[in-house]
Design a protein around this motif. Sequence first.
Motif, PDB file in Angstrom:
ATOM      1  N   MET A 238      -7.363  -0.777   0.446  1.00  0.00           N
ATOM      2  CA  MET A 238      -6.786  -0.448   1.756  1.00  0.00           C
ATOM      3  C   MET A 238      -5.377  -1.038   1.900  1.00  0.00           C
ATOM      4  N   GLU A 239      -5.105  -2.131   1.180  1.00  0.00           N
ATOM      5  CA  GLU A 239      -3.768  -2.750   1.282  1.00  0.00           C
ATOM      6  C   GLU A 239      -2.683  -1.743   0.857  1.00  0.00           C
ATOM      7  N   LEU A 240      -3.067  -0.836  -0.073  1.00  0.00           N
ATOM      8  CA  LEU A 240      -2.087   0.139  -0.574  1.00  0.00           C
ATOM      9  C   LEU A 240      -1.655   1.110   0.530  1.00  0.00           C
ATOM     10  N   ALA A 241      -2.478   1.200   1.561  1.00  0.00           N
ATOM     11  CA  ALA A 241      -2.141   2.139   2.650  1.00  0.00           C
ATOM     12  C   ALA A 241      -1.088   1.555   3.567  1.00  0.00           C
ATOM     13  N   HIS A 242      -0.792   0.254   3.410  1.00  0.00           N
ATOM     14  CA  HIS A 242       0.125  -0.389   4.355  1.00  0.00           C
ATOM     15  C   HIS A 242       1.578  -0.236   3.905  1.00  0.00           C
TER      16      HIS A 242
ATOM     17  N   LEU B  13       0.957   2.780  10.324  1.00  0.00           N
ATOM     18  CA  LEU B  13       2.251   3.393  10.652  1.00  0.00           C
ATOM     19  C   LEU B  13       2.522   3.301  12.159  1.00  0.00           C
ATOM     20  N   GLU B  14       1.461   3.498  12.943  1.00  0.00           N
ATOM     21  CA  GLU B  14       1.625   3.459  14.402  1.00  0.00           C
ATOM     22  C   GLU B  14       2.131   2.082  14.864  1.00  0.00           C
ATOM     23  N   LYS B  15       1.660   1.026  14.177  1.00  0.00           N
ATOM     24  CA  LYS B  15       2.122  -0.322  14.540  1.00  0.00           C
ATOM     25  C   LYS B  15       3.510  -0.591  13.941  1.00  0.00           C
TER      26      LYS B  15
END
Length: 2046
Positions: A1-5, A33-35
Motif C-alpha cells: 500500500m505504501e507504493l500507492a502514496h 491524493l485527496e490529502k
Amino acid sequence: MELAHSLLLNEEAYNQLGEFQKAEFIFEWLRFLEKLLPVTSRADVREKQKKLAEQLISLLNSSPGPPTRRLIAKNLAILYSIGDTLSVYQTVDKCNELIRSKDDSPSYLPTKLAAVVCLGYLYKKLGRILGKSFTDTVGNVLKAMKNAESQGRYEIMLSLQNILNGLGAAATPCHRDIYKAARSCLTDRSMAVRCAAAKCLLELQKEAVFMWSTELDSVATLCFKSFDGSNYDVRIAVSKLLGTVLARAVTCKQATASTRQNVRKISLDEATELLGTGFLRGSSGFLRASGDILKGISSVSRDIRVGVTQAYVVFVSTLGGQWLERNFSALLSHILDLVSQSHPKAIQTQMDAICCRRCISFILRATVGGLLGEKAQIAAAKEICQAIWRLKKVVDVVMSDGNLETRIGTTDVTASQHVLVCALHELGSLIHGLGTTAAPLLQDSSTGVLDAVISVILHPSISVRLAAAWCLRCVVVALPSYVSPLLDRCIERLSALKTSPEAVTGYSFAVAALLGAVKHCPLGIPHGKGKVIMTVAEDLLCSASQNSRISIQRTQAGWLLVASLMTLGPAVVQHYLPRMLLLWKCIFPLSPKDLETERSRGDSFTWQVTLEGRAGALCAIKTFVSYCGGLLTTDVIQRLLPPLPCAVDLLTRLPSIHKMYGNALKTPSMTYRHRLYELLALLPPKTYEGKFCAILKELVADFTATDNQMAASTFLLPPLCHQDDLLLLGPFLQETDHRFIEEQLLLGSSIAGGSLEYDPYSIYEKAAEGDSVPKPLPPALSVINAAVRLFGVIFSHVAESQRLQVLEKLLASIKQTKGARQQTVQLNIVSAFSSFLKHLASCKGSLGPEEVRRPALTLVMGALESNNPLLRCAAAESLARLAQVVADSAFTAGLAQLSFDKLKSARDVVSRTGHSLALGSLYRYLGGIGSTQHLNACVGILYTLSQDSTSPDVQTWALHSLSLIIDSAGPLYHVHVEPTLSLVVMLLLTVPPAYAEVHQSLGRCLNALITMLGPELQGSNTAVSTLRSSCLLGCAVMQDNPDCLVQAQAISCLQQLHMFAPRHVNLSSLVSSLCVNLCSSYLLLRRAVLACLRQLVQREAAEVSEHAVAFVKDCREDFTPDINIREVGLEGALLSLLDKELDQRLCQDIRETLNHMLTSVAVEKLSFWLKLCNDVLAASADFTSVASVDTTQEEEGTKEDDDVLTSETDERSHPFTNPKWPTRVFAAECVCKIISHCANAGRAHFDITLAQERKQRDSRDDFLVLHLADLIRMAFMAATDHSDQLRLSGLQTLLVVVRRFASVPEPEFPGHVILEQYQANVGAALRPAFAPETPPDVTAKACQVCSAWIASGIVSDLNDLRRVHQLLISSLTKVQAGKEAQSQLYNESASTMEILAVLKAWAEVYIVAAEGEKNQSDPHKQTLMITNSTDESYGDLTSSADGLLDLVQADLGILSKLWLAALQDFALLTLPSEYASQLPVEGGAFYTAETIENARPHYHNSWALILYATALWLTSTGFLVVDPDEGVTNLSRPVTPTTMCQDSSSRAAVKSPEDVNTDIFHLILGISVEFLCSPRSDSAMENITACLHALQAFLDVPWPRSKIGGDQELGVELLNVLHRLILTRESSDIQLATLEVVRQILFAAQEHVREKRRSAEVDDGAAEKETLPEYGEGKDTGGLVPGKSLVFATLELCVCILVRQLPQLNPKVTGSPALKAGKPQLLSESGSKLVAAALVILSDIPSVCSPEGSVSVLPTILYLIIGVLRETAVKLPDGQLPLTVAASLQALKGILSSPMARAEKSRTAWTELLRSALVTVLDCGDPDGAQQELDEVSLLTGITEFILSTSPEVTTIECLQKRCIEKFKIALDSKDPIVQLKCYQLLLSIFKYPNRAVSYPYIHSLAPSIVGKLQETEKTKPENSAELQVIQEGIKVVAALIAIAEEEHRAYLVACLLPLLISFLLDENSLGSATNSARNLHEFALQNVMQIGPQYSSVFKKVMASSPTVKARLESAVKGNQESIKVKTTPKQAKNPGKSSSIQLKTNFF
C-alpha cells in the motif's frame, strides 16, 4: 500500500496486482491524493496536471465502484481548483459524452454513474468558473435521467444538488427544470432516490424563491405524497425539506418582495394550516379530500402523519427558540386543534386518536422540551394551563346542562378529551423536566396549575382523568414537597365525593399516581398516610355493593389504592400486610362448590363487578410480590396460596360465563386473565404445580383463539430475539430520536400504540426508559404477552411426557388455520416456545427425549421459513437455544447440516436469509461448533451468499451471520481472516450506497474481525500491516458512506483499532469526523461518536481537545451550526450538547467523557475549565443578588429580529444560553472535582504567595488560589438557585472551598486568612437554606457548611461569627420544638436527618472549641486534633477558642441532653435484630418506630462526632451531671425515652447521680466498643478517629477511669478490641490514637492497684508490713491468663505495634538463618511516634503487676526495649538521638527504677534479669563487624542508666563492671568529639553517684586517663566549638572529682587542675586576636580559676609560689579580661551556657 502514496498513480505497481487488489490500490491512491493535493505547491501540481488528469479520467472508464467514483470526482475538482482551469472544459465535455453514450449494458453503468458524480463535484468546487457550460450539462443530465434506473436517478439527484450548491444564484435558468425532475423523484419507488431528491430540493430552495412562494402548496402536497409508504430515512429527509421551506416562507425578507412582485410572505397561520392539512387529510390534496370525508372513507396513512409530525418539529426548530417563545400560544392552539372536535375525522377511532395524540405530544416535547430555556418553559407551561382552563369551561357548560344532555354536548366532551390529554401530558413533562425550578410556577396563584389539573380529574373521559393523575405525579416527582398536601387533598375529595363515579375513579387514579411517585422522592411521605389510604381503600371495597351505580368504580378504586400502596416498599407495607391478606382471602370463594353456586347465581353486571374486583386483587398481590420481596417469607407465601386454585378454576370457566352473559364481559375477562398470568409468572412455580394442566390448556387456547386477529410481532418477538439480530430488521427497531412516534408504524395499521387508558393500574408504575408516560398495550395484546411469559415458566416445569402432547397440539393448531390467521397463531406459538427455551436455558433444564425434539424442531423450522423477518430472527434464535438445551453434539451437527442442505438447494430469499442466520446463531450459543471443517463449510456458504448481488437482503443476513461466527469462533477463525477481510473490502467498494443495510452488516463483520485480531494489529510484519491497512481502508469507505448508521459503524471500528493499535490511527482525522457528527440527527451515530470520544480522552484528552479546535479553525464553511467549538472548545461543545440532549444513555457518556477530560487536563487548563463552569452557572443566574452576572442575554432576548433564520448567530454569541438545571448541577460537581485535582497537583494551588511568585516567573502558569473569588461566586450562585439539587451541589462546593482554603493566609494582612474577606458571601449563601420552607436535605447540608466555617477558624472576630452561628441557633430552636412542630410534608426520617445534621454541626463546633481551649491551657501536651473528611485538621484555633467556647457554652445544657438522646437512639438502632422486640414501641427521641429503617443511615452518618462532643462535655464537667433543673424546662418534651434525662420531678425518685453516670458510662463505652469491634470497611476514617478521641477524652476523667480500672474484664475486652483495630487499620493516626487509649486504660489499672494498696496499708496500719496482701496481676504465682489478663492484652498490643515497625524484633524471624542482625535503621516519623508510644506503655506495665507477676513479664519487656534500642540506634549529626532511642532509654529508666526491683518477693529475680539485660546491652556494642553502625552514645547512655537506676548489686559484679569501664575507655579515646563530650557528661553523673561502691571503681579506672587527656590538650588548642565543649566538660568532671575526693587526695587534684586551667588563659595582647573558641575557653578557665582559688586557697598559693610563669600568666589574663569588659558588653557569654544547656536538655534522662 505504501507504493500507492505518490502524486501520480504508480502504474508499474498497479499493473502487477490482481483484479481485486487493483481496486484497493486505486482507492488507497485516491485517498492519499485527496490529502496530498491541497498541501502541494501550485507549481508542482501544474507541472504534473496533464498526466494526473489523464490518469483520473481513464479511471472513470474502468467501471469504478461507488466510493472510488466519488474520490475520483473530488480529486479532479481539487486538481482543477489548484492547477490550471482551462482544461476543465474538456473534462466536463468528456463526462457529458460518457453520460450521452447509448451503451445500456450493466457493465457500462458504473462509468456513466462515475461521470455523473464527477460533474457534480466539478461544479460544486469550481462553481461559476464553469457557469457558461452548465445549462448544457444540466440538460444532458436530466435527459439521461429519463431512462436511468434507480442507481442512476439516485446519483443524478445528488449530482444536481452539488451543481446547485456550486453555482448558487447563477443556476437560476435551470431551477424549474431541476424542480420538475426532482418532483418525480420525490415519489420514486426507490427510497434512496426519494432521499436524494429531498436533498436536491433542499439545496434548490436556497435560491429558487418560487419553491416557498408560488409553488409552496404543491411542494407541501408533494412532500405528503413522498411520506406515503416511506421509510425512516425518507421521513427524515423530506420532513427536513418541508419544514425548512415553510420556515423560509414564514420569514422571507420583504426586500425581495419589491424586486419580484409575486413573492409574498405567508403568515404563520397559513404555514401551520398547510402542515395541518397534511396531518389531517394526508396526500390526497385539498379539494379532493373533502368529498372523501363526506363519504366517510380514506383514512390518513400513519407514515404520512408521522412524517408531517417530524416536519412540524423541523419547522419550529429551524425558526429557533426565540421565535418559539414569541409565537408559542399561536402554535399551541394550532397543534392542540389537530385533535379537537373541529377535526373529528382524525380521531374517529380510538386507534387514530391514540396515534394523533402521540404525534401532538411528540411535537410539543421536541420543541418546548428541546428548544426553550427554563424561563421560557415556565411561560409555556402557563400557556398550556390557560388552554386547560378554557377546555374545562367548555366541559362544565355541557355537563351542567342537566339531564337534557344533547347529542352535540357529549361529542364536545369526548372530542375535547384528546386535547386535554395532550395538554396534560406536556404540562407534566415540562414540570418534570424543570424539577424544583418550577416552584415559582406552582406558587403563582394567577395561573393555578394545580387547581387546573385537579379540576379536570372529574372529566367524564377516563383518558383525561388518567392524564391528570399522571400530570400530578410528574409535579410531585419534580417538587417532592407537594406529595403530602396533594395526597391529603385527593383523599379528602375522594371521601367527600364518594357517590360520584367520576370522582371515585379520578381521585383514586390521582392517589395511585402520587403513591407511585413516592419512590422517586428521596424524602418520602409521612408514615401515617399509608394508614389513611388503606382505610379509604377498605371503605371503598366494603361500600361497593351498596350502590350499584358505582359498584364497579368503587371496586376498581379500592384495589387500585391497595395495589399502589404496595409500591411504598416493605418498611411501610409490613404494617398493613394482615389487612391486605384478609382482603385477598375474602375476594375469592373458598371452595369449588362456592364457585359453582356463584356461577349459577349472578347476572352480567355482578360478574363485571366480580371480575373487576378479582383482577384488582390479583394486581395488588402482583405489585406486592414485585415491590416487597423482603416480606415474602414462607409464612406469607402460605397465606397467599389458598385463593389461587380458585382463581385458576375461575379462569377455566371464563369462556362459559362469557357465553352466558354476552359481550359485556369480554374486556373484564381479558383483564382478569392478564392479571392472573402476570401474578403466576412471578410466584415460584412449585406453589401451584397442581394446576399446571389447567393453566396450560388456557394458555394454548389463548394462543389459538379464533377471534384474535392482532399479529403483534413487534411486541412479542423483540425481547425473545438477540439484540444484535434486530439490527437486521432495518432502522425501525433501532433506537432513534423519533422512537416515540415511529413505534406506531411497527404495529401495522390494525393496532394502536400503547396508552394509559388500556390499563389504569399502570398509573403507579414507572414509565419505560425514554418514555414520558407508561404505554400499556391494548388488553388483547397484553394477555398474549403475559401468556407467552407464563408459558415459558410453566412449560419448563411440567413433566416431559406432557410436553410432547402440548407441542403436538400446538403444531396441529397451526396446520388447521389458514392465511393471516395462521400467521397470527404461528407467531403466538413460536413466541411462547422461544420464551420456554429461554427459560429452560437459564435454569439449565433439559428438553426431554427424542420424541419431544421432533415436534419442537418442526415448530422452529416452520417459523424459520416464515415471511415475517422478525419471526425468522426469533426462530433462528430458538433453533440455537434448542441446540443449547439438548446439548448433544450430534443433534447440533444435524441442525447445521439441515441448514447447509437448505441453503444449497433453496433459491428463495426467505429460506436463504432464515437458514444463514440460523448458522450464525448456532455458533453464538455453542461457541463454535468445534470442528474446523464445519467452520470451513459455514464460511464457504456464507461467502457465496454474501456476494449474491441480486438480493441485498440475502447479503445482509449472510454477512451478519458471518460476523456472529467471527465473534464466536475465536482463534479457529484465524485461517479465514485474510479472505474475509478481502471480501468485506471488495463488497464495501462495490455495493451501491443505496443498500445501506448491506454496508451495515459489512461494518459489523469488519468490527468483529478487528476485535478478533486484537493487539496483533500492532505488529510490524508485512502480513499484519496488510491486514491493518485493509481495515483502515474499510473504515475510510464506510466513513464516506452517506448512511449515518454506516458512519456509526465506521467510527466504532476506528475506536476498536485505536484501542488495539493506537499509533496507526490518524487521531486528527478521527477527531474531525467525530466533531462533524457530534450533532447528527441520528441518535445511534451520536452515541457512536461519544462512545469513541469517551475512549479517546481516557488516553489523550489534551490531544483530542487540540485536534478539535484546530479542525474547526481550518474548516472554512461552518460545519455545525448547533455547537460552537471555536469559542468554547470541545469541552464547551460537549457541555452545551449535554444541555440539549434528551437521550439518557448519551448524556451519561457525555458526562463520563467530560470527567475524563477534566481529570487529564483541568489542572493545566485551569482558567478555561473554571470559565466554562462559571459560564454555565452564571448563564441562568437571573437573581438580583448576583451582582457580577452578565445581563447580555436578557438584552438579546428583547431584540426583535426579522430574519429569524439568522437569529442563531445572535444566540451563539453567548456560549451557553439558559442551560437547564441538570447541566448546572454537573458544572458545580466539576468545580468540586477541579479543586480536588488541584489539591493533588501541588501546594502552589493553595498558597497565594507561592502562586503569585510562580505566575510572575511564567505567566502561563495558573493556580487555583488566584481564582478563589470565582469559586466563591460559583458556589454562591449554585447555593442560592431555585433548583434544590443545584443548591445541594452549591453548598457542597462551598464546603469543599472552605475546607481546602481554611488555612491559606492572606499575605497583605498577616494573621488573617484569605477566606475571611468572603464571609458576607458565605453568610448570604447559607441564609436561604435555613428558611422554613427549605427541604430538610438542603438544611442538613447547610448545617455541615456552617459548622465547617465556624470550626475552621477563618473568622476570629466573634461578632462576625455570630451571623453564621445565629443560623445554627435557629435550627437548634427548631430541634427543641419537638415532634409536634415537624413539617408534615416529608417522611419522619427526613426530620431525623435534619435534627442529626444540626446536632452533628454543633458537635463539630464544640469539639473545635474544647480542643482549642485544651491546647491553650496545656500547650506542651500534643493533642491529636480530629481531622475532617478531607484530611486536613482544623488549623490553629487558639486565638478564637475561648470566644467559640463562650458561643457554645450558652446552649451546652440543651445540647448535651440532645446529644445523649441521639446517642441513646443510635445505641438502640445498632442492637442486633433478635432484640427488636425490646425496642421502645413509640420509637426513640428522634425517630419513630415505623421509620426505623430509613432513620438508620442518618444516625450512622452523625453519631461519631456527637459521641466525641459528648465525651468532651463530660470531661469538662468532670462527669458530674449538671443540676437536673438547669435547662430542662426549655425542652417541651422529655429528651430521651428512657430515664436517662427525664424531668427533674420523676428523676430524683428513680436514679441517683451515680446510676445516671453509670448509664452514661455504659452508653458511651458500649457504642464505642460495638463500633470498634467491627468498623465496616466503608466506615469513614474520621468516625474511627472521633471514636478513639472520645474514649481518650472520656478516660481523662478519674470517675470513668476508676470504673474501667476496677473491672478487669472490661479493660481486657477494650484492649482486645483496640488490638483488632490496630491489625485492620493501617493509618498511623488511628494507631497512635489507639495507643493513647491503651495508655489511659493501663493508667486506670495503675490507679486502681495503687488505691487498693493504699487502702490496705491504711486498714492494716498497725500490722507488720510483711503480711500485706499483694495487689496487682500475677498474684502470688506470677501466672498471667491470656484472655483474662490486662497485662497480657497490653503486651500483645505493644508487640503487635513494635513487630510491625521492626520485624527484626520477632524472635521467629531473627532466629531463622535468612535474617542476620543487620544495620540499625531509622524509622519514618509516624513509625517512630508509634514505637515511642508503645515503649511508654511497656515501661508502665510492671506497676500493674504483683511482684511475682512483674517477674513473669520483665524478660519480655526488657527484650523489647533493648531490641528497639539496638535496632534503631543510628548515629545522627550533632549528637541528637532518634526519637525511638530516646523513648527506649526513657522506658529503660522507668523499668530500672521500678519499685518491683526492690520489692522483697521479686528482688532476686529482678536482679538476675537486669544483669542479663545489661549483658545484652554490652553485647550490642561489641565491635564484631556487624554492629559497627551502632551509636556508641545511645549504648553508653543505656549502660549509665543501668549503673545509676538499679540497686548496686546489679552492676557491681566485677565482670560486668570491667566491661562497662572498658566501654567508657573506648569512648574516651574516640576521635569523635561528640562521643567524648557525651562520655564526659555520663561519667560526671556516675562519679557523682552517692553510693561509693558503684562510683569508686569508675573513678579509679577512668580519672587518670581523663586528667591525662586534658593535659594533652594544653598543646593543641581547640579549633571548633565541639572540641571546646569537650574540654569544658572534662574540666567539669575534674572539678566534680575534687569535690567528691577525700581530703588527702584533694590537694593533688587541685594541683593538677590549676596549671591546666591557667594554661588556657590568654594575655591582653593575644586576647584581641584570638579565635572565638580560644576566647571562650579563656573565659571558662578564668571563671573556674576564680572559683577554685578561694575554695582551696592553701593549695592555690602553693602552686603560685612554685611556678612564677604560671602566676605571671594569670595576672596578665585577669588584667586583659578587665579591659575587655570595659570595651564591650559580653554577648558571647550568653551563648555559652545556652549551648551546653541545650545539649543537656536533649539527653537529660536522669
